[in-house]
Motif scaffolding. Structure first.
Motif, PDB file in Angstrom:
ATOM      1  N   ALA A 199      33.776  -4.561  -7.151  1.00  0.00           N
ATOM      2  CA  ALA A 199      34.067  -5.760  -6.365  1.00  0.00           C
ATOM      3  C   ALA A 199      33.062  -6.862  -6.682  1.00  0.00           C
ATOM      4  O   ALA A 199      33.425  -8.040  -6.799  1.00  0.00           O
ATOM      5  N   LEU A 200      31.796  -6.488  -6.828  1.00  0.00           N
ATOM      6  CA  LEU A 200      30.759  -7.486  -7.099  1.00  0.00           C
ATOM      7  C   LEU A 200      30.938  -8.108  -8.483  1.00  0.00           C
ATOM      8  O   LEU A 200      30.810  -9.322  -8.641  1.00  0.00           O
ATOM      9  N   VAL A 201      31.263  -7.288  -9.470  1.00  0.00           N
ATOM     10  CA  VAL A 201      31.489  -7.819 -10.814  1.00  0.00           C
ATOM     11  C   VAL A 201      32.695  -8.759 -10.805  1.00  0.00           C
ATOM     12  O   VAL A 201      32.681  -9.827 -11.433  1.00  0.00           O
ATOM     13  N   HIS A 202      33.742  -8.378 -10.073  1.00  0.00           N
ATOM     14  CA  HIS A 202      34.919  -9.254  -9.954  1.00  0.00           C
ATOM     15  C   HIS A 202      34.538 -10.589  -9.317  1.00  0.00           C
ATOM     16  O   HIS A 202      35.009 -11.655  -9.747  1.00  0.00           O
ATOM     17  N   PHE A 203      33.719 -10.533  -8.285  1.00  0.00           N
ATOM     18  CA  PHE A 203      33.268 -11.728  -7.566  1.00  0.00           C
ATOM     19  C   PHE A 203      32.687 -12.760  -8.532  1.00  0.00           C
ATOM     20  O   PHE A 203      33.093 -13.927  -8.536  1.00  0.00           O
ATOM     21  N   PHE A 204      31.767 -12.338  -9.367  1.00  0.00           N
ATOM     22  CA  PHE A 204      31.136 -13.266 -10.300  1.00  0.00           C
ATOM     23  C   PHE A 204      32.063 -13.626 -11.467  1.00  0.00           C
ATOM     24  O   PHE A 204      32.041 -14.753 -11.964  1.00  0.00           O
ATOM     25  N   ASN A 205      32.887 -12.678 -11.899  1.00  0.00           N
ATOM     26  CA  ASN A 205      33.822 -12.946 -12.990  1.00  0.00           C
ATOM     27  C   ASN A 205      34.869 -13.980 -12.565  1.00  0.00           C
ATOM     28  O   ASN A 205      35.262 -14.851 -13.356  1.00  0.00           O
ATOM     29  N   HIS A 206      35.316 -13.888 -11.321  1.00  0.00           N
ATOM     30  CA  HIS A 206      36.304 -14.835 -10.794  1.00  0.00           C
ATOM     31  C   HIS A 206      35.754 -16.257 -10.809  1.00  0.00           C
ATOM     32  O   HIS A 206      36.464 -17.215 -11.145  1.00  0.00           O
ATOM     33  N   GLN A 207      34.487 -16.407 -10.475  1.00  0.00           N
ATOM     34  CA  GLN A 207      33.863 -17.731 -10.500  1.00  0.00           C
ATOM     35  C   GLN A 207      33.903 -18.315 -11.910  1.00  0.00           C
ATOM     36  O   GLN A 207      34.293 -19.481 -12.112  1.00  0.00           O
ATOM     37  N   THR A 208      33.498 -17.506 -12.888  1.00  0.00           N
ATOM     38  CA  THR A 208      33.458 -17.963 -14.280  1.00  0.00           C
ATOM     39  C   THR A 208      34.853 -18.322 -14.777  1.00  0.00           C
ATOM     40  O   THR A 208      35.039 -19.312 -15.494  1.00  0.00           O
ATOM     41  N   HIS A 209      35.836 -17.519 -14.397  1.00  0.00           N
ATOM     42  CA  HIS A 209      37.220 -17.734 -14.816  1.00  0.00           C
ATOM     43  C   HIS A 209      37.704 -19.128 -14.410  1.00  0.00           C
ATOM     44  O   HIS A 209      38.219 -19.892 -15.243  1.00  0.00           O
ATOM     45  N   HIS A 210      37.541 -19.475 -13.145  1.00  0.00           N
ATOM     46  CA  HIS A 210      38.059 -20.759 -12.671  1.00  0.00           C
ATOM     47  C   HIS A 210      37.178 -21.940 -13.095  1.00  0.00           C
ATOM     48  O   HIS A 210      37.686 -23.048 -13.280  1.00  0.00           O
ATOM     49  N   ARG A 211      35.879 -21.704 -13.256  1.00  0.00           N
ATOM     50  CA  ARG A 211      35.052 -22.787 -13.792  1.00  0.00           C
ATOM     51  C   ARG A 211      35.482 -23.129 -15.219  1.00  0.00           C
ATOM     52  O   ARG A 211      35.435 -24.293 -15.634  1.00  0.00           O
ATOM     53  N   GLY A 212      35.906 -22.108 -15.965  1.00  0.00           N
ATOM     54  CA  GLY A 212      36.408 -22.348 -17.314  1.00  0.00           C
ATOM     55  C   GLY A 212      37.647 -23.237 -17.301  1.00  0.00           C
ATOM     56  O   GLY A 212      37.816 -24.097 -18.177  1.00  0.00           O
ATOM     57  N   GLN A 213      38.508 -23.050 -16.308  1.00  0.00           N
ATOM     58  CA  GLN A 213      39.684 -23.910 -16.185  1.00  0.00           C
ATOM     59  C   GLN A 213      39.270 -25.354 -15.917  1.00  0.00           C
ATOM     60  O   GLN A 213      39.829 -26.297 -16.484  1.00  0.00           O
ATOM     61  N   ILE A 214      38.257 -25.511 -15.044  1.00  0.00           N
ATOM     62  CA  ILE A 214      37.807 -26.862 -14.695  1.00  0.00           C
ATOM     63  C   ILE A 214      37.167 -27.553 -15.894  1.00  0.00           C
ATOM     64  O   ILE A 214      37.375 -28.749 -16.122  1.00  0.00           O
ATOM     65  N   THR A 215      36.381 -26.816 -16.681  1.00  0.00           N
ATOM     66  CA  THR A 215      35.754 -27.445 -17.853  1.00  0.00           C
ATOM     67  C   THR A 215      36.818 -27.919 -18.847  1.00  0.00           C
ATOM     68  O   THR A 215      36.659 -28.962 -19.486  1.00  0.00           O
ATOM     69  N   THR A 216      37.917 -27.173 -18.961  1.00  0.00           N
ATOM     70  CA  THR A 216      39.017 -27.600 -19.830  1.00  0.00           C
ATOM     71  C   THR A 216      39.643 -28.889 -19.308  1.00  0.00           C
ATOM     72  O   THR A 216      39.904 -29.833 -20.078  1.00  0.00           O
ATOM     73  N   LEU A 217      39.880 -28.945 -17.998  1.00  0.00           N
ATOM     74  CA  LEU A 217      40.471 -30.148 -17.411  1.00  0.00           C
ATOM     75  C   LEU A 217      39.525 -31.344 -17.540  1.00  0.00           C
ATOM     76  O   LEU A 217      39.975 -32.485 -17.728  1.00  0.00           O
ATOM     77  N   LEU A 218      38.230 -31.095 -17.453  1.00  0.00           N
ATOM     78  CA  LEU A 218      37.259 -32.172 -17.632  1.00  0.00           C
ATOM     79  C   LEU A 218      37.313 -32.713 -19.061  1.00  0.00           C
ATOM     80  O   LEU A 218      37.310 -33.938 -19.275  1.00  0.00           O
ATOM     81  N   LYS A 219      37.354 -31.810 -20.040  1.00  0.00           N
ATOM     82  CA  LYS A 219      37.423 -32.231 -21.437  1.00  0.00           C
ATOM     83  C   LYS A 219      38.696 -33.038 -21.682  1.00  0.00           C
ATOM     84  O   LYS A 219      38.672 -34.048 -22.387  1.00  0.00           O
ATOM     85  N   GLN A 220      39.793 -32.607 -21.093  1.00  0.00           N
ATOM     86  CA  GLN A 220      41.061 -33.327 -21.248  1.00  0.00           C
ATOM     87  C   GLN A 220      41.007 -34.694 -20.569  1.00  0.00           C
ATOM     88  O   GLN A 220      41.793 -35.585 -20.905  1.00  0.00           O
ATOM     89  N   SER A 221      40.076 -34.835 -19.633  1.00  0.00           N
ATOM     90  CA  SER A 221      39.918 -36.103 -18.903  1.00  0.00           C
ATOM     91  C   SER A 221      38.822 -36.981 -19.500  1.00  0.00           C
ATOM     92  O   SER A 221      38.465 -38.013 -18.932  1.00  0.00           O
ATOM     93  N   GLY A 222      38.256 -36.540 -20.635  1.00  0.00           N
ATOM     94  CA  GLY A 222      37.250 -37.340 -21.317  1.00  0.00           C
ATOM     95  C   GLY A 222      35.831 -37.123 -20.850  1.00  0.00           C
ATOM     96  O   GLY A 222      34.937 -37.919 -21.167  1.00  0.00           O
ATOM     97  N   ILE A 223      35.586 -36.035 -20.092  1.00  0.00           N
ATOM     98  CA  ILE A 223      34.250 -35.725 -19.588  1.00  0.00           C
ATOM     99  C   ILE A 223      33.739 -34.463 -20.268  1.00  0.00           C
ATOM    100  O   ILE A 223      34.415 -33.426 -20.246  1.00  0.00           O
ATOM    101  N   ASP A 224      32.551 -34.545 -20.862  1.00  0.00           N
ATOM    102  CA  ASP A 224      31.941 -33.377 -21.494  1.00  0.00           C
ATOM    103  C   ASP A 224      31.115 -32.621 -20.450  1.00  0.00           C
ATOM    104  O   ASP A 224      30.117 -33.146 -19.957  1.00  0.00           O
ATOM    105  N   PRO A 225      31.500 -31.388 -20.108  1.00  0.00           N
ATOM    106  CA  PRO A 225      30.753 -30.624 -19.105  1.00  0.00           C
ATOM    107  C   PRO A 225      29.444 -30.055 -19.623  1.00  0.00           C
ATOM    108  O   PRO A 225      28.652 -29.500 -18.849  1.00  0.00           O
ATOM    109  N   GLY A 226      29.213 -30.168 -20.936  1.00  0.00           N
ATOM    110  CA  GLY A 226      27.989 -29.637 -21.512  1.00  0.00           C
ATOM    111  C   GLY A 226      28.070 -28.147 -21.787  1.00  0.00           C
ATOM    112  O   GLY A 226      29.120 -27.523 -21.640  1.00  0.00           O
ATOM    113  N   VAL A 227      26.951 -27.569 -22.165  1.00  0.00           N
ATOM    114  CA  VAL A 227      26.892 -26.139 -22.469  1.00  0.00           C
ATOM    115  C   VAL A 227      27.014 -25.334 -21.185  1.00  0.00           C
ATOM    116  O   VAL A 227      26.344 -25.627 -20.189  1.00  0.00           O
ATOM    117  N   THR A 228      27.871 -24.328 -21.210  1.00  0.00           N
ATOM    118  CA  THR A 228      28.106 -23.517 -20.005  1.00  0.00           C
ATOM    119  C   THR A 228      27.643 -22.069 -20.159  1.00  0.00           C
ATOM    120  O   THR A 228      27.821 -21.274 -19.242  1.00  0.00           O
TER     121      THR A 228
END
Length: 239
Positions: A199-228
């Motif tokens: 459960a704990l590993v899922h907890f942290f993995n879930h965060q990374t999963h959705h942050r990855g989606q946001i970084t993609t949307l940022l790049k598509q919007s012209g914003i560089d999220p930097g190194v992650t």
């Protein structure tokens, strides 16, 4: 961990959703208190959770034995991931702040549609899981529930929850990782029982999963999220 009267009052007053500020204050109070054998069950969870008679289906009755050597210490993992979560969320919200609100709310085809929707889901899911881990349930109506409409308020509440996650991770012991976690899904009344470590590993993995989606949307919007990358996190963040 011992639960004071003020904690029970907060939980007892819940109807649909706990008041966020009171809930986070309670999490921090609880994290600061030492564990006691009277208040903890055999797997390190609050006694009231241990007494819940949940019977998971066969598919959920997983072997609680971690797939690693018993000598491996997972405490550094939990605390590193909690620090990484805070560090990345600070940088992610800073990047999102560069966009107009209309763009943050625009449906860009992500699972939770927009940047705003995904940020809200991340905060909601983290509070739900933290509530399961601490025995203080966070009431949510749905996984796509909007907790905060304003970006500024959402950002402040994200910071408060990340601090609570770090405080909780600092209370974990090796004994916790050998136990189990029982809870009921938001999407269905089906009870679930999982090894705590899973459960704990899922907890942290879930965060990374959705942050990855946001970084993609940022790049598509012209914003560089930097190194992650986790290895790019400054060592001082773990202090």
């Amino acid at each position: 961990m011992a639960v004071g009267a003020e904690m029970l009052a907060i939980v007892g007053a819940c109807r649909v959703q706990l008041d966020a500020a009171a809930w986070i204050r309670a999490i921090r109070i609880r994290a600061a208190r030492p564990a006691s054998s009277a208040a903890r069950c055999s797997h390190g969870l609050p006694r009231q959770e241990n007494e819940r008679k949940l019977h998971a289906p066969a598919a959920c009755r997983l072997d609680p034995t971690p797939p690693w050597s018993e000598s491996m210490d997972l405490l550094p993992y939990a605390r590193t991931m909690a620090a990484y979560n805070r560090w990345m969320n600070e940088r992610l919200h800073e990047a999102c702040a560069q966009l107009p609100d209309t763009r943050r709310r625009e449906d860009l085809g992500a699972f939770f549609k927009s940047i705003h929707g995904t940020l809200n889901h991340l905060l909601l899911a983290d509070r739900v899981w933290l509530g399961r881990f601490t025995g203080m349930p966070f009431r949510a109506a749905a996984l796509d529930q909007e907790l905060y409409a304003g970006f500024a308020e959402l950002r402040v509440e994200r910071e408060r929850t990340d601090a609570a996650i770090e405080a909780w991770s600092a209370t974990l012991t090796a004994h916790d990782f050998a136990g189990e976690l029982s809870y009921t899904r938001i999407s269905s009344p089906q009870p679930v029982r999982l090894p705590f470590w899973r459960a704990l590993v899922h907890f942290f993995n879930h965060q990374t999963h959705h942050r990855g989606q946001i970084t993609t949307l940022l790049k598509q919007s012209g914003i560089d999220p930097g190194v992650t990358d986790l290895i790019a996190m400054p060592a001082a963040e773990l202090a």
